[in-house]
Scaffold this active site. Structure first.
Site, PDB file in Angstrom:
ATOM      1  N   GLU A   4      -9.391 -10.057  -8.113  1.00 25.43           N
ATOM      2  CA  GLU A   4      -8.549  -9.108  -7.771  1.00 25.43           C
ATOM      3  C   GLU A   4      -7.108  -9.188  -8.751  1.00 25.43           C
ATOM      4  OE1 GLU A   4      -9.558  -9.004  -2.907  1.00 25.43           O
ATOM      5  OE2 GLU A   4      -7.574  -9.599  -3.651  1.00 25.43           O
ATOM      6  N   ASN A   7      -2.065   0.178   7.123  1.00 22.20           N
ATOM      7  CA  ASN A   7      -1.466  -1.176   7.589  1.00 22.20           C
ATOM      8  C   ASN A   7      -0.644  -2.044   6.587  1.00 22.20           C
ATOM      9  OD1 ASN A   7      -3.772  -1.833   5.890  1.00 22.20           O
ATOM     10  ND2 ASN A   7      -4.590  -2.986   7.331  1.00 22.20           N
ATOM     11  N   TYR A  60     -12.376  -2.592  -3.422  1.00 25.47           N
ATOM     12  CA  TYR A  60     -12.897  -2.446  -2.027  1.00 25.47           C
ATOM     13  C   TYR A  60     -14.300  -2.505  -2.107  1.00 25.47           C
ATOM     14  CZ  TYR A  60      -8.426  -2.480   0.291  1.00 25.47           C
ATOM     15  OH  TYR A  60      -7.049  -2.852   0.722  1.00 25.47           O
ATOM     16  N   LYS A 115       0.875  -1.309   0.102  1.00 27.67           N
ATOM     17  CA  LYS A 115       0.102   0.110  -0.006  1.00 27.67           C
ATOM     18  C   LYS A 115       0.895   1.100   0.001  1.00 27.67           C
ATOM     19  CE  LYS A 115      -4.024  -2.083   2.435  1.00 27.67           C
ATOM     20  NZ  LYS A 115      -5.070  -2.283   3.551  1.00 27.67           N
ATOM     21  N   HIS A 162      -2.030  -5.312   1.298  1.00 25.75           N
ATOM     22  CA  HIS A 162      -3.209  -6.127   1.075  1.00 25.75           C
ATOM     23  C   HIS A 162      -2.902  -7.361   0.509  1.00 25.75           C
ATOM     24  CE1 HIS A 162      -7.214  -7.311  -0.561  1.00 25.75           C
ATOM     25  NE2 HIS A 162      -6.355  -7.701  -1.567  1.00 25.75           N
ATOM     26  N   PHE A 198     -15.214   3.278   7.081  1.00 27.71           N
ATOM     27  CA  PHE A 198     -13.934   3.547   6.614  1.00 27.71           C
ATOM     28  C   PHE A 198     -13.798   3.631   5.082  1.00 27.71           C
ATOM     29  CE2 PHE A 198     -14.096  -0.945   7.656  1.00 27.71           C
ATOM     30  CZ  PHE A 198     -13.826  -1.583   6.402  1.00 27.71           C
TER      31      PHE A 198
HETATM   32  N1  UDP Z   1      -9.725  -0.679   7.433  1.00 30.34           N
HETATM   33  C1  UDP Z   1      -9.738   0.476   8.331  1.00 30.34           C
HETATM   34  N2  UDP Z   1     -10.488   0.526   9.429  1.00 30.34           N
HETATM   35  C2  UDP Z   1     -11.127  -0.547   9.763  1.00 30.34           C
HETATM   36  C3  UDP Z   1     -11.155  -1.724   9.020  1.00 30.34           C
HETATM   37  C4  UDP Z   1     -10.417  -1.784   7.847  1.00 30.34           C
HETATM   38  O1  UDP Z   1      -9.340   1.408   7.815  1.00 30.34           O
HETATM   39  O2  UDP Z   1     -11.968  -0.417  10.906  1.00 30.34           O
HETATM   40  C5  UDP Z   1      -9.033  -0.602   6.352  1.00 30.34           C
HETATM   41  C6  UDP Z   1      -7.624  -1.368   6.112  1.00 30.34           C
HETATM   42  O3  UDP Z   1      -6.932  -0.708   5.398  1.00 30.34           O
HETATM   43  C7  UDP Z   1      -7.889  -2.921   5.906  1.00 30.34           C
HETATM   44  C8  UDP Z   1      -8.871  -2.579   4.688  1.00 30.34           C
HETATM   45  O4  UDP Z   1      -9.552  -1.456   5.093  1.00 30.34           O
HETATM   46  O5  UDP Z   1      -6.493  -3.485   5.527  1.00 30.34           O
HETATM   47  C9  UDP Z   1      -9.718  -3.609   4.363  1.00 30.34           C
HETATM   48  O6  UDP Z   1     -10.257  -4.279   5.528  1.00 30.34           O
HETATM   49  P1  UDP Z   1     -10.292  -5.835   5.767  1.00 30.34           P
HETATM   50  O7  UDP Z   1     -11.238  -6.099   6.953  1.00 30.34           O
HETATM   51  O8  UDP Z   1     -10.584  -6.456   4.466  1.00 30.34           O
HETATM   52  O9  UDP Z   1      -8.802  -6.384   6.347  1.00 30.34           O
HETATM   53  P2  UDP Z   1      -7.669  -7.073   5.597  1.00 30.34           P
HETATM   54  O10 UDP Z   1      -8.544  -8.048   4.631  1.00 30.34           O
HETATM   55  O11 UDP Z   1      -6.721  -5.951   4.717  1.00 30.34           O
HETATM   56  O12 UDP Z   1      -6.975  -7.721   6.647  1.00 30.34           O
HETATM   57 MG    MG Z   2      -9.988  -8.012   3.131  1.00 35.61          MG
END
Ligand code: UDP
Ligand code: MG
Length: 156
Positions: free
Chosen positions: A126, A112, A49, A9, A115, A57
């Site tokens: 994807e 974080n 997304y 990212k 992805h 978010f």
């Molecule tokens: N995210 C965020 N706030 C939240 C949850 C998710 O900003 O409370 C963002 C974060 O960057 C995350 C992305 O949204 O990686 C997608 O969320 P997901 O639950 O799919 O997590 P991942 O699969 O990336 O672990």
């Molecule tokens: Mg995810």
């Protein structure tokens, strides 16, 4: 062999973690099948997304993902999706276990670093969103017989 879509990212690129993160996947034994740098178009980030469209978010997430360059990888291996997710760690940097990418390099729950596809269906979608078919490379590392036990009917 399974393929998964990984995005380093914008925070990972800005903070100079591209080499470090790719190295972790290479050391683990996951194989690169595609790699490119890009700025994600807004429409692509929205599609990627889309499952989170209703979440509070989502607008900030789309802004973040389009705010600077990313590095996109296709990684290949037996159970590559799960293995990559385990190396990434839990979603929130504040909670991710030490030793994982998110656990070692970040504290933020939004920024974080990485992805990774979370299922074979998501991976297929994807990979298709970020790579044209000709951009993925079919190759076999010469070291493959030492990465997997290939003496049986399937790689172990
Ligand atoms: N995210 C965020 N706030 C939240 C949850 C998710 O900003 O409370 C963002 C974060 O960057 C995350 C992305 O949204 O990686 C997608 O969320 P997901 O639950 O799919 O997590 P991942 O699969 O990336 O672990
Ligand atoms: Mg995810």
């Amino acid at each position: 062999m399974e393929r998964t879509l990984i995005i380093l990212k914008p925070d990972a690129v800005q903070r100079g973690f591209v080499g470090e993160i790719i190295t972790r996947f290479e050391k683990k034994g996951l194989q690169l099948a595609g790699l490119k740098m890009m700025v994600i178009p807004k429409a692509t980030a929205e599609t990627h997304y889309a499952p989170h469209k209703e979440r509070p978010f989502y607008p900030g997430l789309v802004r973040f993902m389009t705010d600077g360059p990313v590095v996109v990888l296709a990684l290949q291996g037996v159970n590559a999706i799960t293995i990559a997710r385990n190396l990434m760690g839990a979603t929130f940097g504040s909670k991710a276990a030490a030793g994982t990418i998110r656990g070692d390099f970040g504290v933020s729950n939004a920024y974080n670093l990485i992805h990774g596809s979370d299922s074979p269906e998501a991976a297929e979608k994807e990979l298709g969103l970020f790579f044209k078919s000709g951009e993925l490379v079919d190759w076999t590392p010469t070291i493959q017989p030492w990465i997997y036990d290939l003496t049986g009917t399937k790689p172990e």
